[in-house]
Design an enzyme around this catalytic site. Structure first.
Site, PDB file in Angstrom:
ATOM      1  N   SER A  10     -26.529 -20.947 -43.563  1.00 35.12           N
ATOM      2  CA  SER A  10     -25.186 -20.364 -43.498  1.00 35.12           C
ATOM      3  C   SER A  10     -24.526 -20.627 -44.835  1.00 35.12           C
ATOM      4  CB  SER A  10     -24.382 -21.032 -42.382  1.00 35.12           C
ATOM      5  OG  SER A  10     -23.006 -20.892 -42.647  1.00 35.12           O
ATOM      6  N   HIS A  35     -27.658 -16.227 -42.701  1.00 39.78           N
ATOM      7  CA  HIS A  35     -26.674 -16.178 -41.613  1.00 39.78           C
ATOM      8  C   HIS A  35     -25.303 -16.039 -42.275  1.00 39.78           C
ATOM      9  CE1 HIS A  35     -24.995 -17.431 -37.651  1.00 39.78           C
ATOM     10  NE2 HIS A  35     -24.089 -18.065 -38.372  1.00 39.78           N
ATOM     11  N   ASP A  37     -21.330 -15.564 -42.028  1.00 44.31           N
ATOM     12  CA  ASP A  37     -20.246 -15.856 -41.088  1.00 44.31           C
ATOM     13  C   ASP A  37     -19.009 -15.018 -41.395  1.00 44.31           C
ATOM     14  OD1 ASP A  37     -21.278 -18.030 -39.381  1.00 44.31           O
ATOM     15  OD2 ASP A  37     -21.488 -19.091 -41.300  1.00 44.31           O
ATOM     16  N   MET A  39     -15.281 -14.093 -40.282  1.00 50.37           N
ATOM     17  CA  MET A  39     -14.163 -14.634 -39.493  1.00 50.37           C
ATOM     18  C   MET A  39     -12.904 -13.837 -39.801  1.00 50.37           C
ATOM     19  SD  MET A  39     -14.703 -18.703 -39.983  1.00 50.37           S
ATOM     20  CE  MET A  39     -16.327 -19.466 -39.951  1.00 50.37           C
ATOM     21  N   HIS A  70     -22.860 -13.097 -38.182  1.00 47.77           N
ATOM     22  CA  HIS A  70     -22.211 -13.842 -37.096  1.00 47.77           C
ATOM     23  C   HIS A  70     -20.747 -13.411 -37.060  1.00 47.77           C
ATOM     24  CE1 HIS A  70     -21.076 -18.002 -35.235  1.00 47.77           C
ATOM     25  NE2 HIS A  70     -20.832 -16.994 -34.423  1.00 47.77           N
ATOM     26  N   MET A  72     -17.438 -13.543 -35.902  1.00 46.58           N
ATOM     27  CA  MET A  72     -16.401 -14.334 -35.215  1.00 46.58           C
ATOM     28  C   MET A  72     -15.084 -13.573 -35.342  1.00 46.58           C
ATOM     29  SD  MET A  72     -17.666 -18.058 -36.486  1.00 46.58           S
ATOM     30  CE  MET A  72     -18.593 -17.406 -37.871  1.00 46.58           C
ATOM     31  N   MET A 141     -23.711 -21.766 -29.676  1.00 43.18           N
ATOM     32  CA  MET A 141     -22.931 -22.502 -30.683  1.00 43.18           C
ATOM     33  C   MET A 141     -22.971 -24.000 -30.364  1.00 43.18           C
ATOM     34  SD  MET A 141     -21.799 -20.441 -32.968  1.00 43.18           S
ATOM     35  CE  MET A 141     -20.808 -21.635 -33.861  1.00 43.18           C
ATOM     36  N   ASP A 175     -26.317 -23.028 -33.977  1.00 42.45           N
ATOM     37  CA  ASP A 175     -25.448 -22.919 -35.153  1.00 42.45           C
ATOM     38  C   ASP A 175     -24.314 -23.930 -35.045  1.00 42.45           C
ATOM     39  OD1 ASP A 175     -23.885 -22.124 -37.300  1.00 42.45           O
ATOM     40  OD2 ASP A 175     -23.247 -20.224 -36.380  1.00 42.45           O
TER      41      ASP A 175
HETATM   42  C1  DX5 Z   1     -19.206 -22.201 -37.895  1.00 42.28           C
HETATM   43  C2  DX5 Z   1     -20.212 -21.238 -38.441  1.00 42.28           C
HETATM   44  C3  DX5 Z   1     -21.464 -21.883 -38.874  1.00 42.28           C
HETATM   45  C4  DX5 Z   1     -21.289 -22.919 -39.961  1.00 42.28           C
HETATM   46  C5  DX5 Z   1     -22.458 -23.815 -39.963  1.00 42.28           C
HETATM   47  O1  DX5 Z   1     -18.190 -21.524 -37.290  1.00 42.28           O
HETATM   48  O2  DX5 Z   1     -20.553 -20.284 -37.469  1.00 42.28           O
HETATM   49  O3  DX5 Z   1     -22.432 -20.921 -39.233  1.00 42.28           O
HETATM   50  O4  DX5 Z   1     -21.118 -22.374 -41.217  1.00 42.28           O
HETATM   51  O5  DX5 Z   1     -22.255 -24.804 -40.920  1.00 42.28           O
HETATM   52  P1  DX5 Z   1     -22.706 -26.300 -40.648  1.00 42.28           P
HETATM   53  O6  DX5 Z   1     -24.202 -26.297 -40.542  1.00 42.28           O
HETATM   54  O7  DX5 Z   1     -22.198 -27.017 -41.847  1.00 42.28           O
HETATM   55  O8  DX5 Z   1     -22.060 -26.756 -39.375  1.00 42.28           O
HETATM   56 ZN    ZN Z   2     -22.301 -19.046 -37.879  1.00 46.16          ZN
END
Ligand code: DX5
Ligand code: ZN
Length: 228
Positions: A10, A35, A37, A39, A70, A72, A141, A175
């Site tokens: 990520s 991956h 992310d 948001m 991903h 979110m 998660m 994750d």
């Molecule tokens: C959190 C994300 C993850 C995050 C993982 O909301 O979905 O993908 O970046 O990072 P680590 O491995 O540092 O928890």
């Molecule tokens: Zn993620």
């Protein structure tokens, strides 16, 4: 056994001003996929980037790396077509964010992407189960989504074990807080797609961390197939 071990860094905790370079670096270090992310500041209390960034990233890194988005976001329906056009390979949406998962799954498939379905820590695996036969990947998660660098929630592992027992060939992703200290529990429970952010990206030696994570999952898969 249909599934294989895959490690997807990520890039949330990387230097976002160098995102293209950071993604290349992860692929050079042995990542199986990326991956990414997304948001929106509504579904989670944080904002990252959207499809224009993904389009640039695809142009920069070339056609091969697999992008697991991903999502979110509060309205996942809204970004299916733009993400597909931008070069995303898999669209992983949150069950909590939609009232009509069946329709969304169909739209994602029609747009040519694979389908991932994610659940937050407070959502039971029984809520995901009715859709498991229609998706490519289930994401359990292991932190509350929104931020990298949080502590791994070991109490999510029964969800992974249950999914693995019910859906032996499904891709199951974990994750949040996953790294060398928590990978054994994820692998034993049956996860095969491993997202790791800070543990990989912030390491001095990402190649070794990726290799370690992958070996633990490969060994667990081999053990599982011998036990059958
Ligand atoms: C959190 C994300 C993850 C995050 C993982 O909301 O979905 O993908 O970046 O990072 P680590 O491995 O540092 O928890
Ligand atoms: Zn993620």
């Amino acid at each position: 056994m249909a599934y294989t071990a895959k490690i997807g860094p990520s890039i949330l905790s990387s230097d976002l001003s160098q995102l293209g370079r950071e993604c290349e670096r992860m692929m050079e270090c042995g990542a199986d996929y990326l991956h990414l992310d997304v948001m929106d500041g509504h579904f989670v209390p944080n904002i990252t980037f959207g499809h224009p960034m993904v389009e640039c990233l695809r142009r920069c890194i070339g056609p091969d790396p697999f992008f697991d988005m991903h999502m979110m976001v509060s309205r996942p329906e809204q970004w299916v077509k733009p993400m597909s056009a931008a070069g995303a390979n898999q669209y992983t949406f949150h069950l909590e964010a939609t009232t009509n998962p069946g329709n969304l799954i169909k739209e994602i498939r029609e747009s040519g992407m694979k389908v991932g379905l994610a659940i937050k820590p407070g959502t039971t695996v029984e809520e995901l189960a009715p859709w498991a036969g229609q998706i490519d990947m289930a994401l359990v998660m292991t932190v509350e989504p929104g931020f990298g660098g949080q502590k791994f929630m070991e109490d999510m592992m029964p969800k992974v074990s249950w999914l693995r027992s019910q859906f032996p060939s499904l891709d199951i992703e974990v994750d949040g807080g996953v790294g060398p200290d928590s990978i054994h529990r994820c692998a034993e429970a049956g996860a095969n797609m491993i997202v790791s952010g800070s543990a990989v990206v912030s390491s001095d030696d990402p190649r070794s961390v990726i290799a370690l994570l992958k070996n633990v999952v490969i060994e667990a898969i081999q053990k599982r197939s011998l036990d059958r």
